[in-house]
Design a protein around this motif. Sequence first.
Motif: not given
Lengths: 530, 197
Positions: B70, B73-74, B129-135, B148, B152, B168
């Motif tokens: 996180c 990603a941020e 507007n959108m952010l997400d992440c995964q190890p 990852l 969006s 991505n």
Amino acid sequence: MSLPSGHTMGHNDQVAQRRARCSDIYQRRLSSRSEKVSPGMHSSSHQQQDGEAAMHGAHMDSSVRYTPYAISPYNRKGSFRKQDQTHVNMEREQKPPERRMEGNMPDGTLGSWFKITVPFGIKYNEKWLLNLIRKECSVPFIPVEFHYENMHASFFVENASIAYALKNVSGKISDEDNEKISIFVSPAGIPHFAQKELKSEKVEQIKLAMNQQCDVSQEALDIQGLPFYPDMMTRNTKMASNPGKCMAASLHVHEENIPTVMSAEGMDKWKGIEPGEKGAERSPVCTTFLDNSSNINSILELFPKLLCLDGQQSPRPTLCGTEAHKMLPTCKGSFFGSEMLKNLVLQFLQQYYLIYDSGDRQGLLSAYHDEACFSLSIPFNPEDSAPSSLCKYFKDSRNIKILKDPYLKGELLKHTKRDIVDSLSALPKTQHDLSSFLVDMWCQTEWMLCFSVNGVFKEVEGQSQGSVLAFTRTFITTPGSSSSLCIVNDKLFVRDTSHQGTQSALFTLVPTAFSSVPAFSQEQQKMLPS
Amino acid sequence: MRRGRSYWSQEDRERHQRRSYYYEGPHTSHSSSGGQTREEVVTPPVPEHAAAGSPMAMSVDFKTYVDQACRAAEEFVNIYYETMDKRRRALTRLYLDKATLIWNGNAVSGLDALNNFFDTLPSSEFQVNMLDCQPVHEQATQSQTTVLVVTSGTVKFDGNKQHYFNQNFLLTAQSTPNNTVWKIASDCFRFQDWSSS
């Protein structure tokens, strides 16, 4: 599908076990391609007797009777698609559950065939699997033409009550790894082995009729409400005449007209690599599997958009660029690294969504790594009020741009395949439109294949039933057993389509791309872009 | 199967406390320290990464990877889109030498090609507007720490209408004793509405 890391068996044992399983699978695949008729098959009259005997012994009411007021599809005008949808809706309102599964014959009788499918059933020995099902099934049954198809095991039964009883077995049986086994049931027209009654001239007539009717529809195939039958997605939507016999003939025609295979390119690591066995020894099954031309072509038929758009440029370059100093590059269709990987990914998607849309997502357990991750998001637009069609996804939506609570950040990221599948099972029921799929394969190494799918789906129940939503889903996968893919990361993004205008706006690029594509004749094959 | 992992082990708690002073917030890399340029995505050092399947792997728990993902990603997203909009020529510094980009179905591979590509793209205004992440699981990366990142939002390229987009990234960590530098290994960009006029 893949052995989890940290398995307690010794490496050599693992390898030996996998080899044994693989060579079994190899035998099954080999024999399934060569035999058309099961050697154990009885004459049709004998089957009928058995079927009836089974019915009398069944626990359900023998409420199988001729229903003069049921409107058979062949009596109505319009497209096959619409007919069946209305028909099924009617059935849902009026008839008991097992009725919904009856195929309709023109004379209203109910000698109907059903195809019983066990997803990923290629893992299982035929006798073992059938015995297991028999133990749990409330009625005796005769499986006809048991065969392996892609990753699945299938057989036919000739009775609606039996099919219904088998459907109820789904999820109640487990394999040696304690994974639940699912069972899917769909009406099957007349399988080709039972076609002896159809004289050859009739078959020719039907072929002619089909070719004439085989014009390509402009609308996305609407399979909501149809019992899920993957092959139906490739059939012509305008079968105004006898659909039962048409489907049988089309099954036949399809097999004859499979064009010659394109040779698979080498991406050796992906031809059935086992975790820990980096290319040193590959099981023979996987090479055979991927060279199977009928697999490739039936898959390509499911994804017509990919056939048309792959590698081609947009016919309207002004879409993306204008007379600015710098133009945007032309937007293109799906991107795959190689033909072989393309087939691998398409097969994976076909299987994944078969289960995802089936109503029981527990079958996806075998698709995920033990320690996989999943999260989902919906768009956050400060100006928008929450769109109603997305509200069911709202509580699971993970957007770390606005979500600052560390506890929630952790909670909304699902970890382990059990948590993931439970979470997926709680999401609304869907019907994905495979013909709308656009795929980008954007990272590929020896150990990983990463791709994103863009497309649309429909909600098939609840308040927003019928609403169309768009999605982007990113899968990170590793090679699994038997040339399958094992998901380690899964990220879903769902949005509505309202800001993009009507649903058809998504498909305006290549008008024929999203249509249901009939079985290709050799002439048609030549016309396809290479 | 969690195999008895706890979320915060004693070790991790101590390690986290030691590092909290070091991590100043999303704009760390904008304050020049230790010779970093503005176009670098930097976070505190990666926890010890033991070989998959070994007992040591158990001690670095999942929550740590999630938190680290996180943070990366941020920070990354802030820098990436600002660089894309305002300092386009520096953008390729965020990519590995052999990175690949699939941009609306167009494949671009390697730094030279990426440089050309970003040079030909019109100037942009991104709104995320959108952010997400995964190890990313180590089985896929052979213990090369990877995240990852999915975004969006909307973008307006000069001379073109505004588009909704999805993007991505796979970010990989390059660790030094003092910090971790994140770079893009792969990038996939799509307009959401690319087929409509």
